[in-house]
Write a protein that holds these residues in place. Structure first.
Motif, mmCIF file in Angstrom:
data_model
loop_
_atom_site.group_PDB
_atom_site.id
_atom_site.type_symbol
_atom_site.label_atom_id
_atom_site.label_comp_id
_atom_site.label_asym_id
_atom_site.label_seq_id
_atom_site.Cartn_x
_atom_site.Cartn_y
_atom_site.Cartn_z
ATOM 1 N N ARG A 128 -10.235 -11.387 -7.013
ATOM 2 C CA ARG A 128 -9.518 -12.641 -6.792
ATOM 3 C C ARG A 128 -8.241 -12.669 -7.633
ATOM 4 N NH1 ARG A 128 -12.375 -15.968 -3.716
ATOM 5 N NH2 ARG A 128 -14.659 -15.972 -3.807
ATOM 6 N N ASP A 129 -7.227 -13.279 -7.056
ATOM 7 C CA ASP A 129 -5.991 -13.575 -7.768
ATOM 8 C C ASP A 129 -5.745 -15.070 -7.585
ATOM 9 O OD1 ASP A 129 -3.545 -13.682 -8.971
ATOM 10 O OD2 ASP A 129 -2.460 -12.662 -7.356
ATOM 11 N N GLY A 130 -6.293 -15.850 -8.503
ATOM 12 C CA GLY A 130 -6.266 -17.299 -8.322
ATOM 13 C C GLY A 130 -7.150 -17.676 -7.148
ATOM 14 N N GLU A 131 -6.584 -18.360 -6.176
ATOM 15 C CA GLU A 131 -7.329 -18.759 -4.995
ATOM 16 C C GLU A 131 -7.289 -17.698 -3.891
ATOM 17 O OE1 GLU A 131 -9.264 -21.514 -4.551
ATOM 18 O OE2 GLU A 131 -8.939 -21.694 -6.714
ATOM 19 N N ARG A 132 -6.486 -16.670 -4.087
ATOM 20 C CA ARG A 132 -6.369 -15.634 -3.062
ATOM 21 C C ARG A 132 -7.441 -14.566 -3.252
ATOM 22 N NH1 ARG A 132 -0.578 -13.182 -3.320
ATOM 23 N NH2 ARG A 132 -1.245 -13.041 -5.505
ATOM 24 N N LEU A 133 -7.944 -14.061 -2.136
ATOM 25 C CA LEU A 133 -8.879 -12.947 -2.148
ATOM 26 C C LEU A 133 -8.082 -11.672 -1.903
ATOM 27 C CD1 LEU A 133 -11.856 -11.888 -2.085
ATOM 28 C CD2 LEU A 133 -11.757 -12.210 0.404
ATOM 29 N N LEU A 134 -8.292 -10.661 -2.738
ATOM 30 C CA LEU A 134 -7.628 -9.372 -2.587
ATOM 31 C C LEU A 134 -8.651 -8.342 -2.139
ATOM 32 C CD1 LEU A 134 -5.411 -9.313 -5.813
ATOM 33 C CD2 LEU A 134 -4.843 -10.217 -3.546
ATOM 34 N N ALA A 135 -8.375 -7.694 -1.026
ATOM 35 C CA ALA A 135 -9.287 -6.686 -0.483
ATOM 36 C C ALA A 135 -8.561 -5.352 -0.419
ATOM 37 C CB ALA A 135 -9.754 -7.099 0.912
ATOM 38 N N ARG A 143 -6.291 9.072 1.883
ATOM 39 C CA ARG A 143 -5.053 9.521 1.259
ATOM 40 C C ARG A 143 -4.127 8.368 0.887
ATOM 41 N NH1 ARG A 143 -7.181 13.418 4.217
ATOM 42 N NH2 ARG A 143 -6.924 15.562 3.526
ATOM 43 N N MET A 144 -4.414 7.183 1.411
ATOM 44 C CA MET A 144 -3.637 5.993 1.076
ATOM 45 C C MET A 144 -4.583 4.810 0.905
ATOM 46 S SD MET A 144 -0.332 6.163 3.628
ATOM 47 C CE MET A 144 0.354 4.681 2.866
ATOM 48 N N ARG A 145 -4.121 3.818 0.156
ATOM 49 C CA ARG A 145 -4.867 2.575 -0.004
ATOM 50 C C ARG A 145 -3.944 1.397 0.258
ATOM 51 N NH1 ARG A 145 -8.904 3.134 -5.272
ATOM 52 N NH2 ARG A 145 -10.054 4.987 -4.521
ATOM 53 N N VAL A 146 -4.497 0.395 0.907
ATOM 54 C CA VAL A 146 -3.726 -0.821 1.166
ATOM 55 C C VAL A 146 -4.489 -2.004 0.580
ATOM 56 C CG1 VAL A 146 -2.631 0.062 3.247
ATOM 57 C CG2 VAL A 146 -4.815 -1.131 3.432
ATOM 58 N N THR A 147 -3.765 -3.017 0.145
ATOM 59 C CA THR A 147 -4.373 -4.239 -0.384
ATOM 60 C C THR A 147 -4.037 -5.388 0.547
ATOM 61 O OG1 THR A 147 -4.230 -3.463 -2.669
ATOM 62 C CG2 THR A 147 -4.530 -5.820 -2.330
ATOM 63 N N LEU A 148 -5.072 -6.043 1.051
ATOM 64 C CA LEU A 148 -4.911 -7.191 1.935
ATOM 65 C C LEU A 148 -5.093 -8.472 1.124
ATOM 66 C CD1 LEU A 148 -7.089 -5.932 4.938
ATOM 67 C CD2 LEU A 148 -4.649 -5.582 4.550
#
Length: 321
Positions: A128-135, A143-148
């Motif tokens: 979590r980043d405050g009220e936001r959910l980070l996935a 080979r790559m990562r993304v954060t939603l």
């Protein structure tokens, strides 16, 4: 009030139960969470494990047709009715965790569609980043990562983190819900022989793959080598398009994702689309006549030359070993 919830079909077994409990535990740092158990009747052992994992509330969502039901489409109908009924969900649950695996990911998508939520699928980290959910999700074969970022829920996700930590008995509210939704009929599967005598790509420890640079004679040699080495046969998209191998043996972003110990790539240039289907943990052995082919950048071992010369030599050495 709980903002986290684990949803677990009892028909998927104890492994799915523990995986989902471990996932919700890992996210619920200093947060309460609830557990919904989908089944035909209450399961005391599942209630106990959920309570020992720290669930504040456990809901038994019961439907007579869920006794042995593992079908995601039917489970999604029952689960959506259950979640709409549960006060804790209506109060603003931001994240629902389901057992990890391909079927769990399908379940995520179906529930998100029915409940106007966000389907996150298979995640490698949730925070979590405050009220936001980070996935955080893996792509291109790791080979790559993304954060939603999810600003509003509910979000549905799968997360594999191991086994749950179970403490002593804790005070847990236990509720029972009777569901009345009409569930879709389970699909009837007709089994036919595919004509394939080689093992499937899934789970293979050694895969011998051919690409654009290999013809029918070459694929016959690749298959012979795969059998001799105790592995199986694969191919790139151009090889599939040319009819050298069936689509069920295609490796790559539009085919199968494989994680063998050894991946032998013959006549494969090494495009990102193909390598996305091969695990980063696999050791790649590359055979290509082009010394500048991208496949050599990721190969553990490389051989430069024509397959017409190298494959018969490898086969002869194998037979003499």
């Amino acid at each position: 009030m709980s903002r986290l919830l684990a949803l677990i079909p009892l028909a998927w077994g104890d492994e799915a139960l523990d995986a989902a409990l471990a996932a919700v535990q890992s996210v619920a740092i200093n947060e309460e969470f609830a557990v919904v158990l989908l089944g035909a009747e209450p399961a005391s052992h599942a209630t106990e494990r959920a309570a020992r994992a720290g669930a504040k509330q456990v809901y038994h969502a019961l439907h007579a047709e869920l006794a042995n039901c593992e079908e995601p489409a039917a489970l999604a109908v029952a689960a959506s009715e259950a979640l709409r009924t549960i006060p804790v969900f209506a109060s603003g649950v931001s994240l629902v965790l389901l057992p990890p695996g391909p079927v769990g990911e399908e379940f995520c998508a179906l529930l998100a569609d029915k409940l106007n939520g966000r389907a996150l699928g298979r995640c490698i980290a949730l925070s979590r980043d405050g009220e936001r959910l980070l996935a955080e999700r893996s792509c291109w074969g790791g080979r790559m990562r993304v954060t939603l970022q999810v600003a509003e829920g509910p979000a549905f996700a799968c997360l594999r983190v191991g086994r749950p930590h179970l403490s002593g008995p804790v005070a847990t509210e236990v509720h029972t819900l009777t569901l009345h939704a009409v569930l879709p009929q389970v699909l009837t599967l007709e089994r036919r022989k595919s004509g394939q005598h080689l093992p499937p790509l899934e789970g293979a420890k050694l895969i011998v793959s051919g690409g654009r640079g290999v013809n029918e004679t070459g694929f016959n040699l690749l298959e012979t080598l795969a059998v001799a080495w105790g592995g199986t046969l694969g191919g790139s998209l151009p090889a599939v398009d040319a009819g050298m191998v069936p689509v069920l043996r295609q490796v790559g972003i539009s085919g199968k994702y494989v994680s063998p110990d050894i991946y032998v790539a013959v006549g494969i240039s090494g495009t990102a689309q193909h390598l996305a289907g091969v695990s980063l943990e696999s050791r790649i052995v590359a055979i290509n006549k082009d010394a500048h082919a991208d496949i050599f950048k990721v190969a553990t071992l490389g051989m430069i030359g024509d397959w017409e010369t190298l494959l018969p030599a490898l086969l002869a050495e194998t037979r003499n070993a």
